[in-house]
Design a protein around this motif. Structure first.
Motif, PDB file in Angstrom:
ATOM      1  N   VAL A 143       0.858  -1.185   0.000  1.00  0.00           N
ATOM      2  CA  VAL A 143       0.000   0.000   0.000  1.00  0.00           C
ATOM      3  C   VAL A 143       0.894   1.235   0.000  1.00  0.00           C
ATOM      4  N   TYR A 144       0.537   2.222  -0.809  1.00  0.00           N
ATOM      5  CA  TYR A 144       1.309   3.450  -0.942  1.00  0.00           C
ATOM      6  C   TYR A 144       0.407   4.648  -0.724  1.00  0.00           C
ATOM      7  N   ASP A 145       0.902   5.672  -0.036  1.00  0.00           N
ATOM      8  CA  ASP A 145       0.226   6.961   0.021  1.00  0.00           C
ATOM      9  C   ASP A 145       0.972   7.892  -0.925  1.00  0.00           C
ATOM     10  N   ILE A 146       0.223   8.595  -1.753  1.00  0.00           N
ATOM     11  CA  ILE A 146       0.787   9.452  -2.779  1.00  0.00           C
ATOM     12  C   ILE A 146       0.272  10.866  -2.542  1.00  0.00           C
ATOM     13  N   GLU A 147       1.181  11.798  -2.251  1.00  0.00           N
ATOM     14  CA  GLU A 147       0.813  13.199  -2.084  1.00  0.00           C
ATOM     15  C   GLU A 147       1.272  13.959  -3.313  1.00  0.00           C
ATOM     16  N   MET A 148       0.381  14.775  -3.852  1.00  0.00           N
ATOM     17  CA  MET A 148       0.738  15.549  -5.035  1.00  0.00           C
ATOM     18  C   MET A 148      -0.013  16.866  -5.069  1.00  0.00           C
ATOM     19  N   LYS A 149       0.538  17.828  -5.779  1.00  0.00           N
ATOM     20  CA  LYS A 149      -0.058  19.150  -5.959  1.00  0.00           C
ATOM     21  C   LYS A 149      -0.832  19.194  -7.277  1.00  0.00           C
ATOM     22  N   SER A 150      -1.768  20.106  -7.381  1.00  0.00           N
ATOM     23  CA  SER A 150      -2.527  20.286  -8.621  1.00  0.00           C
ATOM     24  C   SER A 150      -1.579  20.583  -9.772  1.00  0.00           C
ATOM     25  N   GLN A 188       0.510  18.510 -11.019  1.00  0.00           N
ATOM     26  CA  GLN A 188       1.673  17.631 -10.927  1.00  0.00           C
ATOM     27  C   GLN A 188       1.349  16.231 -11.454  1.00  0.00           C
ATOM     28  N   THR A 189       2.376  15.560 -11.979  1.00  0.00           N
ATOM     29  CA  THR A 189       2.261  14.158 -12.376  1.00  0.00           C
ATOM     30  C   THR A 189       3.162  13.338 -11.467  1.00  0.00           C
ATOM     31  N   ALA A 190       2.623  12.260 -10.919  1.00  0.00           N
ATOM     32  CA  ALA A 190       3.375  11.396 -10.013  1.00  0.00           C
ATOM     33  C   ALA A 190       3.389   9.974 -10.558  1.00  0.00           C
ATOM     34  N   ALA A 191       4.434   9.240 -10.204  1.00  0.00           N
ATOM     35  CA  ALA A 191       4.552   7.841 -10.601  1.00  0.00           C
ATOM     36  C   ALA A 191       4.070   6.960  -9.454  1.00  0.00           C
ATOM     37  N   ASP A 232      -0.977   4.320 -18.279  1.00  0.00           N
ATOM     38  CA  ASP A 232      -0.026   3.228 -18.142  1.00  0.00           C
ATOM     39  C   ASP A 232       1.293   3.695 -18.741  1.00  0.00           C
ATOM     40  N   ALA A 233       2.361   3.669 -17.944  1.00  0.00           N
ATOM     41  CA  ALA A 233       3.663   4.167 -18.403  1.00  0.00           C
ATOM     42  C   ALA A 233       4.279   3.258 -19.465  1.00  0.00           C
ATOM     43  N   LEU A 234       3.895   1.997 -19.497  1.00  0.00           N
ATOM     44  CA  LEU A 234       4.493   1.064 -20.452  1.00  0.00           C
ATOM     45  C   LEU A 234       3.996   1.283 -21.874  1.00  0.00           C
ATOM     46  N   ASP A 235       2.684   1.471 -22.026  1.00  0.00           N
ATOM     47  CA  ASP A 235       2.154   1.627 -23.386  1.00  0.00           C
ATOM     48  C   ASP A 235       1.492   2.983 -23.640  1.00  0.00           C
ATOM     49  N   GLY A 236       1.410   3.824 -22.618  1.00  0.00           N
ATOM     50  CA  GLY A 236       0.850   5.164 -22.782  1.00  0.00           C
ATOM     51  C   GLY A 236      -0.658   5.224 -22.818  1.00  0.00           C
ATOM     52  N   SER A 237      -1.328   4.093 -22.656  1.00  0.00           N
ATOM     53  CA  SER A 237      -2.794   4.086 -22.722  1.00  0.00           C
ATOM     54  C   SER A 237      -3.398   4.741 -21.483  1.00  0.00           C
ATOM     55  N   THR A 238      -4.550   5.362 -21.666  1.00  0.00           N
ATOM     56  CA  THR A 238      -5.272   5.974 -20.560  1.00  0.00           C
ATOM     57  C   THR A 238      -5.993   4.891 -19.776  1.00  0.00           C
ATOM     58  N   VAL A 239      -5.733   4.855 -18.482  1.00  0.00           N
ATOM     59  CA  VAL A 239      -6.347   3.877 -17.584  1.00  0.00           C
ATOM     60  C   VAL A 239      -7.597   4.466 -16.931  1.00  0.00           C
ATOM     61  N   PHE A 240      -7.540   5.782 -16.630  1.00  0.00           N
ATOM     62  CA  PHE A 240      -8.660   6.469 -15.995  1.00  0.00           C
ATOM     63  C   PHE A 240      -8.573   7.947 -16.327  1.00  0.00           C
ATOM     64  N   SER A 241      -9.726   8.568 -16.542  1.00  0.00           N
ATOM     65  CA  SER A 241      -9.800  10.005 -16.732  1.00  0.00           C
ATOM     66  C   SER A 241     -11.150  10.466 -16.205  1.00  0.00           C
ATOM     67  N   GLY A 242     -11.132  11.260 -15.145  1.00  0.00           N
ATOM     68  CA  GLY A 242     -12.385  11.734 -14.582  1.00  0.00           C
ATOM     69  C   GLY A 242     -12.240  12.098 -13.121  1.00  0.00           C
ATOM     70  N   TRP A 243     -13.392  12.198 -12.454  1.00  0.00           N
ATOM     71  CA  TRP A 243     -13.445  12.567 -11.042  1.00  0.00           C
ATOM     72  C   TRP A 243     -13.538  11.323 -10.176  1.00  0.00           C
ATOM     73  N   MET A 244     -12.748  11.284  -9.111  1.00  0.00           N
ATOM     74  CA  MET A 244     -12.887  10.271  -8.060  1.00  0.00           C
ATOM     75  C   MET A 244     -13.372  10.983  -6.813  1.00  0.00           C
ATOM     76  N   ILE A 245     -14.247  10.331  -6.069  1.00  0.00           N
ATOM     77  CA  ILE A 245     -14.848  10.920  -4.877  1.00  0.00           C
ATOM     78  C   ILE A 245     -14.462  10.083  -3.662  1.00  0.00           C
ATOM     79  N   ALA A 246     -13.867  10.720  -2.670  1.00  0.00           N
ATOM     80  CA  ALA A 246     -13.364   9.999  -1.499  1.00  0.00           C
ATOM     81  C   ALA A 246     -14.461   9.236  -0.769  1.00  0.00           C
ATOM     82  N   SER A 247     -15.626   9.844  -0.613  1.00  0.00           N
ATOM     83  CA  SER A 247     -16.695   9.205   0.155  1.00  0.00           C
ATOM     84  C   SER A 247     -17.445   8.130  -0.635  1.00  0.00           C
ATOM     85  N   ALA A 248     -17.216   8.045  -1.939  1.00  0.00           N
ATOM     86  CA  ALA A 248     -17.887   7.049  -2.780  1.00  0.00           C
ATOM     87  C   ALA A 248     -16.901   6.493  -3.808  1.00  0.00           C
TER      88      ALA A 248
END
Length: 118
Positions: A39-46, A48-51, A81-97
């Motif tokens: 399990v990883y926690d990832i902190e990032m700024k608006s 920014q791109t993180a790996a 996906d860094a290997l093939d460049g395909s989009t895995v997800f694009s949109g809004w995620m909601i913490a409570s749902a």
């Protein structure tokens, strides 16, 4: 997709019954490698791109209820996906749902924990 967009927009819009939101500086995400169990926690700024393992995550925006930054979080993410460049997800995620708009990946899970304000 249209229903998801309508629900997310409705949650964040200034319409009657919807909560008012503020823009945050960043986000805390939690990632899970389903194979290793790590399990990883990832902190990032608006903006920014993180790996995260073989994924590249870009945070476009993180919003939270006005006056309650720990109440919920709405994060606009682009994940590739860094290997093939395909989009895995694009949109809004909601913490409570997290299941409302989840990333569908065979190896990794990713979800929003909270927005960061400083």
């Amino acid at each position: 997709m249209i229903l998801r967009l309508a629900l997310t927009t409705g949650l964040m819009a200034g319409t009657a019954g919807a909560q008012q939101v503020s823009e945050a500086e960043g986000v805390v995400l939690r990632g899970l490698d389903k194979i290793s169990g790590q399990v990883y926690d990832i902190e990032m700024k608006s903006g920014q791109t993180a790996a995260f393992e073989q994924l590249r995550i870009t945070l476009n925006s993180c919003r939270f209820p006005v006056g309650n930054p720990s109440g919920d979080a709405f994060a606009a993410l682009e994940i590739a996906d860094a290997l093939d460049g395909s989009t895995v997800f694009s949109g809004w995620m909601i913490a409570s749902a997290p299941a409302l708009s989840a990333m569908d990946h065979a190896r990794y899970d990713l979800w929003v924990m909270r927005c960061t304000t400083s």
